[in-house]
Design a protein around this motif. Structure first.
Motif, short mmCIF file in Angstrom:
data_model
loop_
_atom_site.label_atom_id
_atom_site.label_comp_id
_atom_site.label_asym_id
_atom_site.label_seq_id
_atom_site.Cartn_x
_atom_site.Cartn_y
_atom_site.Cartn_z
N LEU A 39 29.14 96.56 19.92
CA LEU A 39 28.25 97.66 19.56
C LEU A 39 29.04 98.71 18.81
CD1 LEU A 39 26.28 98.03 22.90
CD2 LEU A 39 25.53 96.92 20.79
N GLN A 40 28.53 99.11 17.65
CA GLN A 40 29.15 100.15 16.83
C GLN A 40 28.14 101.27 16.67
OE1 GLN A 40 30.22 97.99 13.27
NE2 GLN A 40 31.84 96.85 14.29
N ASP A 41 27.96 102.05 17.75
CA ASP A 41 26.91 103.06 17.80
C ASP A 41 27.01 104.10 16.69
OD1 ASP A 41 25.29 102.14 19.81
OD2 ASP A 41 26.33 103.23 21.39
N LYS A 42 28.21 104.55 16.35
CA LYS A 42 28.35 105.56 15.29
C LYS A 42 27.89 105.03 13.94
CE LYS A 42 31.82 108.38 17.48
NZ LYS A 42 33.11 109.03 17.40
N ALA A 43 27.97 103.72 13.76
CA ALA A 43 27.54 103.10 12.51
C ALA A 43 26.11 102.55 12.62
CB ALA A 43 28.51 101.98 12.12
N ASN A 44 25.49 102.71 13.78
CA ASN A 44 24.14 102.20 14.02
C ASN A 44 24.02 100.71 13.75
OD1 ASN A 44 23.10 104.64 14.88
ND2 ASN A 44 22.43 105.23 12.84
N ARG A 45 24.95 99.95 14.33
CA ARG A 45 24.89 98.50 14.16
C ARG A 45 25.54 97.80 15.35
NH1 ARG A 45 28.72 98.85 9.21
NH2 ARG A 45 30.70 99.06 10.28
N ALA A 46 25.18 96.53 15.46
CA ALA A 46 25.79 95.65 16.44
C ALA A 46 26.21 94.38 15.70
CB ALA A 46 24.80 95.30 17.55
N TYR A 70 20.41 99.16 12.83
CA TYR A 70 19.28 99.88 13.39
C TYR A 70 19.30 101.32 12.93
CZ TYR A 70 22.83 100.49 17.10
OH TYR A 70 23.98 100.72 17.80
N THR A 71 18.16 101.99 13.07
CA THR A 71 17.98 103.32 12.48
C THR A 71 18.59 104.44 13.29
OG1 THR A 71 15.89 103.67 13.62
CG2 THR A 71 15.79 102.59 11.45
N GLY A 72 18.90 104.22 14.52
CA GLY A 72 19.39 105.29 15.38
C GLY A 72 18.27 105.87 16.23
N GLN A 73 17.02 105.60 15.85
CA GLN A 73 15.89 106.04 16.66
C GLN A 73 15.70 105.05 17.80
OE1 GLN A 73 12.84 105.94 13.64
NE2 GLN A 73 12.86 108.16 13.48
N VAL A 74 15.35 105.57 18.96
CA VAL A 74 15.08 104.72 20.12
C VAL A 74 13.63 104.91 20.52
CG1 VAL A 74 15.68 104.25 22.51
CG2 VAL A 74 17.47 104.90 20.88
N VAL A 75 12.88 103.81 20.57
CA VAL A 75 11.48 103.84 20.96
C VAL A 75 11.33 102.94 22.18
CG1 VAL A 75 9.12 103.29 20.26
CG2 VAL A 75 10.72 104.26 18.60
N ASP A 76 10.77 103.48 23.23
CA ASP A 76 10.59 102.74 24.49
C ASP A 76 11.90 102.11 24.97
OD1 ASP A 76 7.86 103.35 24.54
OD2 ASP A 76 7.37 101.56 23.36
N GLY A 77 13.00 102.82 24.80
CA GLY A 77 14.30 102.36 25.28
C GLY A 77 15.01 101.38 24.39
N ALA A 99 14.64 76.22 7.15
CA ALA A 99 15.43 76.60 5.98
C ALA A 99 16.89 76.71 6.40
CB ALA A 99 14.94 77.92 5.41
N ARG A 100 17.78 76.24 5.53
CA ARG A 100 19.22 76.30 5.80
C ARG A 100 19.92 76.91 4.60
NH1 ARG A 100 20.13 72.92 10.11
NH2 ARG A 100 18.48 71.40 10.51
N GLY A 101 20.99 77.65 4.87
CA GLY A 101 21.79 78.24 3.82
C GLY A 101 23.06 78.81 4.43
N GLN A 102 23.90 79.39 3.61
CA GLN A 102 25.15 79.98 4.11
C GLN A 102 24.97 81.43 4.55
OE1 GLN A 102 28.06 78.46 4.89
NE2 GLN A 102 26.67 76.75 4.56
N TYR A 103 24.03 82.14 3.92
CA TYR A 103 23.81 83.56 4.23
C TYR A 103 22.31 83.84 4.29
CZ TYR A 103 28.54 83.55 2.40
OH TYR A 103 29.86 83.25 2.17
N ALA A 104 21.94 84.84 5.08
CA ALA A 104 20.55 85.27 5.12
C ALA A 104 20.50 86.76 5.42
CB ALA A 104 19.76 84.51 6.17
N VAL A 105 19.49 87.41 4.85
CA VAL A 105 19.20 88.81 5.15
C VAL A 105 17.74 88.88 5.52
CG1 VAL A 105 19.03 91.16 4.23
CG2 VAL A 105 20.93 89.68 3.53
N TYR A 106 17.47 89.42 6.70
CA TYR A 106 16.09 89.65 7.14
C TYR A 106 15.86 91.14 7.10
CZ TYR A 106 12.04 89.86 10.36
OH TYR A 106 10.82 90.11 10.96
N ASP A 107 15.10 91.60 6.11
CA ASP A 107 14.75 93.01 5.95
C ASP A 107 13.44 93.24 6.70
OD1 ASP A 107 13.72 95.48 5.07
OD2 ASP A 107 14.68 95.29 3.12
N LEU A 108 13.53 93.84 7.89
CA LEU A 108 12.34 94.02 8.72
C LEU A 108 11.36 95.01 8.12
CD1 LEU A 108 14.60 92.98 10.87
CD2 LEU A 108 12.87 93.69 12.49
N ASN A 109 11.84 95.99 7.37
CA ASN A 109 10.95 96.97 6.75
C ASN A 109 10.10 96.32 5.65
OD1 ASN A 109 11.92 99.07 8.39
ND2 ASN A 109 13.65 99.38 7.00
#
Length: 178
Positions: A39-46, A70-77, A99-109
């Motif tokens: 967990l890298q809380d200051k960078a908002n990532r895991a 993650y955005t840094g916002q916490v909703v319902d914990g 689907a298979r590949g070497q890299y993937a990006v899932y943009d939830l927004n």
């Protein structure tokens, strides 16, 4: 040489791949498992590493490594995840697609999964290979291009193929006829 019939068949397959897919619930919770998490809380990532598996609704992403932003916002914990970056033998499965590949990006927004590096999309007996795959999870539309980011891919039967740079290749199943 690309004939109009081959091009139309490719368009039909990519359209069928997207049309057969259900709309993905990108608001569903995300469950994960990994051998290690940092967990890298200051960078908002895991950072998840080792046999990473992430599941949201009917979609599963597997990879050797994944960074969860993650955005840094916490909703319902829970932190609000905005993006998943996966690398190392990435596999995305949905009810009727793999689907298979070497890299993937899932943009939830944006609700879009983009895969790179020797991409292979399989639905039923149909397979399409290319350099980059983009799946719109709202519409189910899948677009594959022959980006020069190609590479080697291993098929379901263990065979290894290399697509020529910049080309989309594939195989269509044909229904049995009397």
């Amino acid at each position: 040489m690309t004939t109009p019939v081959r091009l139309l068949a490719l368009v039909a397959l990519v359209s069928a791949v997207g049309a057969g897919a259900q709309r993905h619930n990108s608001n569903a919770p995300i469950d994960f498992g990994a051998d290690h998490i940092e967990l890298q809380d200051k960078a908002n990532r895991a950072v998840l590493a080792g046999n990473v598996s992430v599941r949201q609704a009917e979609m599963t992403l597997r990879a050797a490594r994944m960074t969860v932003a993650y955005t840094g916002q916490v909703v319902d914990g829970s932190p609000q995840v905005s993006r998943l970056d996966a690398s190392g033998g990435v596999v995305v499965t949905r009810p009727d697609q793999t689907a298979r590949g070497q890299y993937a990006v899932y943009d939830l927004n944006r609700r879009v999964v983009t895969m790179l590096g020797g991409v292979s999309l399989v639905q039923g007996g149909n397979t399409v290979n290319g350099g980059r795959l983009t799946i719109n999870l709202d519409t189910g539309r899948a677009v594959i291009d022959g980006s020069s980011v190609g590479g080697t891919r291993t098929g379901a039967n263990g065979s290894t193929t290399t697509a020529p740079g910049g080309r989309v290749t594939g195989r269509f199943s044909v229904p049995k006829r009397n």
